[in-house]
Design an enzyme around this catalytic site. Sequence first.
Site, PDB file in Angstrom:
ATOM      1  N   ARG A 183       0.824  -1.228   0.000  1.00  0.00           N
ATOM      2  CA  ARG A 183       0.000   0.000   0.000  1.00  0.00           C
ATOM      3  C   ARG A 183       0.855   1.274   0.000  1.00  0.00           C
ATOM      4  O   ARG A 183       0.487   2.279   0.611  1.00  0.00           O
ATOM      5  CB  ARG A 183      -0.977  -0.017   1.181  1.00  0.00           C
TER       6      ARG A 183
ATOM      7  N   ARG B 277      -3.323   6.445   0.882  1.00  0.00           N
ATOM      8  CA  ARG B 277      -3.849   7.638   1.552  1.00  0.00           C
ATOM      9  C   ARG B 277      -2.884   8.325   2.496  1.00  0.00           C
ATOM     10  O   ARG B 277      -3.116   9.468   2.887  1.00  0.00           O
ATOM     11  CB  ARG B 277      -5.129   7.275   2.307  1.00  0.00           C
TER      12      ARG B 277
ATOM     13  N   ARG C 127      -6.800  11.333  -5.703  1.00  0.00           N
ATOM     14  CA  ARG C 127      -8.025  10.610  -5.350  1.00  0.00           C
ATOM     15  C   ARG C 127      -9.230  11.551  -5.354  1.00  0.00           C
ATOM     16  O   ARG C 127     -10.324  11.184  -5.809  1.00  0.00           O
ATOM     17  CB  ARG C 127      -7.822   9.966  -3.978  1.00  0.00           C
TER      18      ARG C 127
ATOM     19  N   ASP D  68      -6.979  -2.781  -7.235  1.00  0.00           N
ATOM     20  CA  ASP D  68      -7.597  -3.382  -6.061  1.00  0.00           C
ATOM     21  C   ASP D  68      -7.631  -4.890  -6.248  1.00  0.00           C
ATOM     22  O   ASP D  68      -7.678  -5.372  -7.381  1.00  0.00           O
ATOM     23  CB  ASP D  68      -9.015  -2.840  -5.869  1.00  0.00           C
TER      24      ASP D  68
ATOM     25  N   TYR E 278     -14.761 -12.496  -0.182  1.00  0.00           N
ATOM     26  CA  TYR E 278     -15.549 -11.286  -0.469  1.00  0.00           C
ATOM     27  C   TYR E 278     -16.752 -11.603  -1.359  1.00  0.00           C
ATOM     28  O   TYR E 278     -17.831 -11.036  -1.201  1.00  0.00           O
ATOM     29  CB  TYR E 278     -14.667 -10.235  -1.145  1.00  0.00           C
TER      30      TYR E 278
END
Lengths: 350, 350
Positions: A26, A30, A39, A76, A153
């Site tokens: 990652r 962010r 973003r 992702d 998921y």
Amino acid sequence: MPLQNDRLLRALARQPVDRTPVWLMRQAGRFLPEYRATRARAGSFMGLATNPELACEVTLQPVQRFALDAAIVFSDILTIPDAMGLGLSFETGEGPRFARPVRSNADIAKLAVPDMDTELRYVMDAVRLIRRELGGKVPLIGFSGSPFTLACYMVEGSGSDNFARVKMLALDDPAALHRLLDVVSEAVIAYLAAQRAAGAQALMVFDTWGGTLAPHLYREFSLRYLTRIAQTLARGEGSERTPLILFGKGNAPYLEDLAASGAEGIGVDWTVSLAEARVRCAGKVAIQGNLDPSTLYASPDAIRREVRRTLDSYGPGPGHVFNLGHGLAPDMDPEHVRVLVDAVHEFSAQ
Amino acid sequence: MPLQNDRLLRALARQPVDRTPVWLMRQAGRFLPEYRATRARAGSFMGLATNPELACEVTLQPVQRFALDAAIVFSDILTIPDAMGLGLSFETGEGPRFARPVRSNADIAKLAVPDMDTELRYVMDAVRLIRRELGGKVPLIGFSGSPFTLACYMVEGSGSDNFARVKMLALDDPAALHRLLDVVSEAVIAYLAAQRAAGAQALMVFDTWGGTLAPHLYREFSLRYLTRIAQTLARGEGSERTPLILFGKGNAPYLEDLAASGAEGIGVDWTVSLAEARVRCAGKVAIQGNLDPSTLYASPDAIRREVRRTLDSYGPGPGHVFNLGHGLAPDMDPEHVRVLVDAVHEFSAQ
């Protein structure tokens, strides 16, 4: 464009390097203000992930800011099930959600391997663009979620504390879960091969949730498909094989199996020492990891000490790719990340 | 009153039993409608935990409904820090929260071992009452959170995804964290000894979060204090020692150390097979566990199959206490719990 920094590829081939290569899960994320700015322009997470220009921009940001030895395509792990028609979205603060989770045998029967040239073209376009923009500065890693993690998921419809639905399926209708994992595995193999064809120089599979299974179920529902991926990608197109890294949170009990899977590298979390991981992998693979990401909340002195400890735990000799044991968090200080990256190079210099 | 069912105590002493004893973490809890009724009368979770009559009532409920081989006093792992003045509350759907978390060396310096006869008297009153009401039907287990797990909540102020604050303290001011763990350990020892004196026939320590530490930090900040508790309780009051079980989520890497701690039993989660745990504990301790609680979402047939597999994994011979690898969840079906409990006895009968 010749590759100017081949530390990652040399380490994955267990060849000597001048410094231990480092990249961070990652790393495009962010915690970087420049990421947050891009973003915001994209409007949504999937808006960012599906726009090759913006995905390229955020992929390059950490490589421009820090002395990282690899880039990883911004994407992702859930792009495959999204392309299978499950309808992925990200609620603010909620994590991923599928509009149409897999809830029946009929749902499973409808699943098909997505077309990489159309339905997942945006990922391949991003890979091609990033390769061009990187200009050979560092290698580019392509990736996918593991079959079991994607199945979690797809069946739950979102993240879960206990994965009740997918574990229920594993126990009550294992044949159905195998059918699901079978088509997802074929999709993962096609997806990784397409990223390789588009220019990815290393490949990685994230098995985030396999470690939540009991050992007999891990072997049946996660390890088996990781091995299939590693074996099938091995039968590539004649040229040199693109190295594959299998990362798994909680995979420490299975290091011997993973080292025999056919993958070039095994990524481990921080609950096992690299010294032990290295012994158990017996020189068959490179090892990637494994600083606890929470270390980045501590002072620069402590970060440097823990970096040194991690390098010392692996010990001398080739085959180590420095990384965290899990991804960076949004509230981490970019200057602490810099301390970590620079310390890896400083302490590992011959 | 003589104990009518001593399977738990015999198994913890590694003596032969007619059937493998079974109890379940969080067996007194929200999955039972009779618990929810008592909880509604109590008004709040802490209202229930601090009322000995109501705590006794919910402790007995699962023992009355199922053929369980032990009761565990209804309480919370955070009673000690609450008695230290941190101000515990439970927000609905939020988990525990402390009004006054430990945030400075001054906060740590103010901490003192609570008085068991006054500040934690409600727990001892509950233990005494439950012993009387049980009438010797099954033994009663007393418990505490582990020092590191209590420190996590005390420093973070609540649960946490990453335990950033306590891990920062471990790296940046380890002496401060040791001072905190020192006073908490003394409190845990006094608390367990007081529960023993009030009538608890076995003792258990829950190390919920130690497994989130890297190995060198686990050994320094969790294992060391677990061992101190086991060693100090060993120097009891001359009579037969009350057996101690150390449970830890993610403790599989440390089974050899835990087996040498002085505890009588080690509780393990489901990510390690009992066969491996047994080999690694080398006959020094009993082993408690370790069915994945999510198994209870599956069908009765699957639950029975997995119970049998768990018993087979431990294998023949004494020293097994059947349990889950973690607690029961509120949405589990009591009839599935019955299937589990009965299957343990059926399959383990000589």
